[in-house]
Design a protein around this motif. Structure first.
Motif, PDB file in Angstrom:
ATOM      1  N   HIS A 179       0.828  -1.203   0.000  1.00 36.31           N
ATOM      2  CA  HIS A 179       0.000   0.000   0.000  1.00 36.31           C
ATOM      3  C   HIS A 179       0.865   1.256   0.000  1.00 36.31           C
ATOM      4  O   HIS A 179       0.627   2.195  -0.772  1.00 36.31           O
ATOM      5  CB  HIS A 179      -0.926  -0.026   1.216  1.00 36.31           C
ATOM      6  CG  HIS A 179      -1.862   1.144   1.292  1.00 36.31           C
ATOM      7  ND1 HIS A 179      -1.628   2.224   2.114  1.00 36.31           N
ATOM      8  CD2 HIS A 179      -3.022   1.407   0.638  1.00 36.31           C
ATOM      9  CE1 HIS A 179      -2.606   3.093   1.977  1.00 36.31           C
ATOM     10  NE2 HIS A 179      -3.469   2.627   1.090  1.00 36.31           N
ATOM     11  N   GLN A 192      -7.024   0.959   2.504  1.00 47.74           N
ATOM     12  CA  GLN A 192      -7.645   1.848   1.525  1.00 47.74           C
ATOM     13  C   GLN A 192      -8.643   2.800   2.192  1.00 47.74           C
ATOM     14  O   GLN A 192      -8.788   3.949   1.777  1.00 47.74           O
ATOM     15  CB  GLN A 192      -8.343   1.040   0.431  1.00 47.74           C
ATOM     16  CG  GLN A 192      -7.430   0.419  -0.605  1.00 47.74           C
ATOM     17  CD  GLN A 192      -6.847   1.435  -1.574  1.00 47.74           C
ATOM     18  OE1 GLN A 192      -5.986   2.229  -1.219  1.00 47.74           O
ATOM     19  NE2 GLN A 192      -7.322   1.404  -2.813  1.00 47.74           N
ATOM     20  N   LYS A 193      -9.317   2.318   3.230  1.00 51.71           N
ATOM     21  CA  LYS A 193     -10.268   3.168   3.945  1.00 51.71           C
ATOM     22  C   LYS A 193      -9.544   4.270   4.716  1.00 51.71           C
ATOM     23  O   LYS A 193     -10.043   5.385   4.853  1.00 51.71           O
ATOM     24  CB  LYS A 193     -11.124   2.323   4.901  1.00 51.71           C
ATOM     25  CG  LYS A 193     -12.174   1.481   4.195  1.00 51.71           C
ATOM     26  CD  LYS A 193     -13.029   0.725   5.194  1.00 51.71           C
ATOM     27  CE  LYS A 193     -14.100  -0.095   4.477  1.00 51.71           C
ATOM     28  NZ  LYS A 193     -14.944  -0.856   5.453  1.00 51.71           N
ATOM     29  N   TYR A 225      -6.719   6.362   0.781  1.00 51.25           N
ATOM     30  CA  TYR A 225      -7.047   5.769  -0.512  1.00 51.25           C
ATOM     31  C   TYR A 225      -5.887   5.893  -1.488  1.00 51.25           C
ATOM     32  O   TYR A 225      -5.294   6.960  -1.649  1.00 51.25           O
ATOM     33  CB  TYR A 225      -8.290   6.427  -1.100  1.00 51.25           C
ATOM     34  CG  TYR A 225      -8.753   5.798  -2.376  1.00 51.25           C
ATOM     35  CD1 TYR A 225      -9.370   4.554  -2.360  1.00 51.25           C
ATOM     36  CD2 TYR A 225      -8.567   6.427  -3.600  1.00 51.25           C
ATOM     37  CE1 TYR A 225      -9.790   3.951  -3.533  1.00 51.25           C
ATOM     38  CE2 TYR A 225      -8.984   5.848  -4.774  1.00 51.25           C
ATOM     39  CZ  TYR A 225      -9.590   4.602  -4.735  1.00 51.25           C
ATOM     40  OH  TYR A 225     -10.003   4.022  -5.908  1.00 51.25           O
ATOM     41  N   GLN A 258     -12.629   4.999 -11.121  1.00 53.44           N
ATOM     42  CA  GLN A 258     -12.075   6.229 -10.552  1.00 53.44           C
ATOM     43  C   GLN A 258     -12.901   7.452 -10.998  1.00 53.44           C
ATOM     44  O   GLN A 258     -13.479   7.463 -12.076  1.00 53.44           O
ATOM     45  CB  GLN A 258     -10.623   6.389 -11.002  1.00 53.44           C
ATOM     46  CG  GLN A 258      -9.727   5.216 -10.633  1.00 53.44           C
ATOM     47  CD  GLN A 258      -9.764   4.894  -9.152  1.00 53.44           C
ATOM     48  OE1 GLN A 258      -9.344   5.694  -8.319  1.00 53.44           O
ATOM     49  NE2 GLN A 258     -10.282   3.712  -8.814  1.00 53.44           N
TER      50      GLN A 258
END
Length: 214
Positions: free
Chosen positions: A36, A72-73, A76, A102
């Motif tokens: 991430h 992601q929460k 993002y 997106q």
């Protein structure tokens, strides 16, 4: 203790980037957090996109998608979605949970330059569908850019336990116990999981450790 750079973290999870030699890290280097974190840097270093996709092409089955969804929460990363698109194209269907259209278009290079290249080469259709301008042929997925399964298992204890116990919170909780994290609260904080599984598996592990095998 010197904090590891992103390149060093990527090297530890098996992405082949030339970095200065360093000792095996004592700190927790998490697979999903590193993926991430690296995806958030793709807009500054486009080479990371192909490298991360190459890693996923080998190790996509050993990633905990729920952990990536939690990350992601919190922050993002659009390029993690693009990596998930690549993963699904390669047959790792559980990554589909990360894919969403997106709200604006993203490109690995300047937007106008990407459109110019696409006008000549065409766009990768699956990526374009979700808002990513990837000219055909620009994504380089190469096995040599990532360690294979056996080599990564020797290098990375978290990954090794994913092979043994499956891609699950249980595997990571056991890894945390074996790395010496002392109690369920600290394990839950380190991993980002809830307290209940950390407590339950911590007790199960302690019970098994106390049993003598006949």
């Amino acid at each position: 203790m010197t904090k590891l750079t992103l390149d060093q973290k990527l090297d530890y999870i098996g992405i082949q980037i030339v970095t200065p030699k360093y000792r095996k890290p004592k700190e927790w280097i998490d697979l999903e957090r590193t993926l991430h974190e690296a995806s958030l840097e793709i807009h500054q270093d486009s080479r990371l996109f192909s490298l991360l996709c190459s890693w996923v092409s080998i190790h996509g089955d050993y990633v905990i998608i729920e952990k990536l969804m939690k990350l992601q929460k919190k922050q993002y990363s659009p390029w993690l979605v693009a990596i998930a698109i690549s993963a699904v194209n390669l047959g790792f269907h559980k990554w589909r949970r990360l894919i969403k259209k997106q709200k604006k278009e993203f490109a690995l290079v300047d937007h106008e330059l990407a459109l110019s290249s696409i006008s000549m080469k065409g766009a990768e259709p699956t990526f374009k569908k979700y808002g990513f301008l990837i000219p055909q042929g620009s994504l380089r997925i190469r096995a040599i850019d990532a360690l294979d399964v056996s080599r990564l298992a020797r290098q990375n204890f978290q990954y090794r336990n994913r092979l043994l116990f499956g891609s699950s919170w249980r595997a990571d909780i056991i890894t945390a116990i074996e790395k010496g994290i002392p109690n369920p609260s600290e394990i839950a904080k380190t991993l980002g999981c809830s307290y209940e599984p950390a407590h339950r598996i911590f007790r199960e592990y302690a019970l098994v450790a106390s049993v003598k095998v006949a």
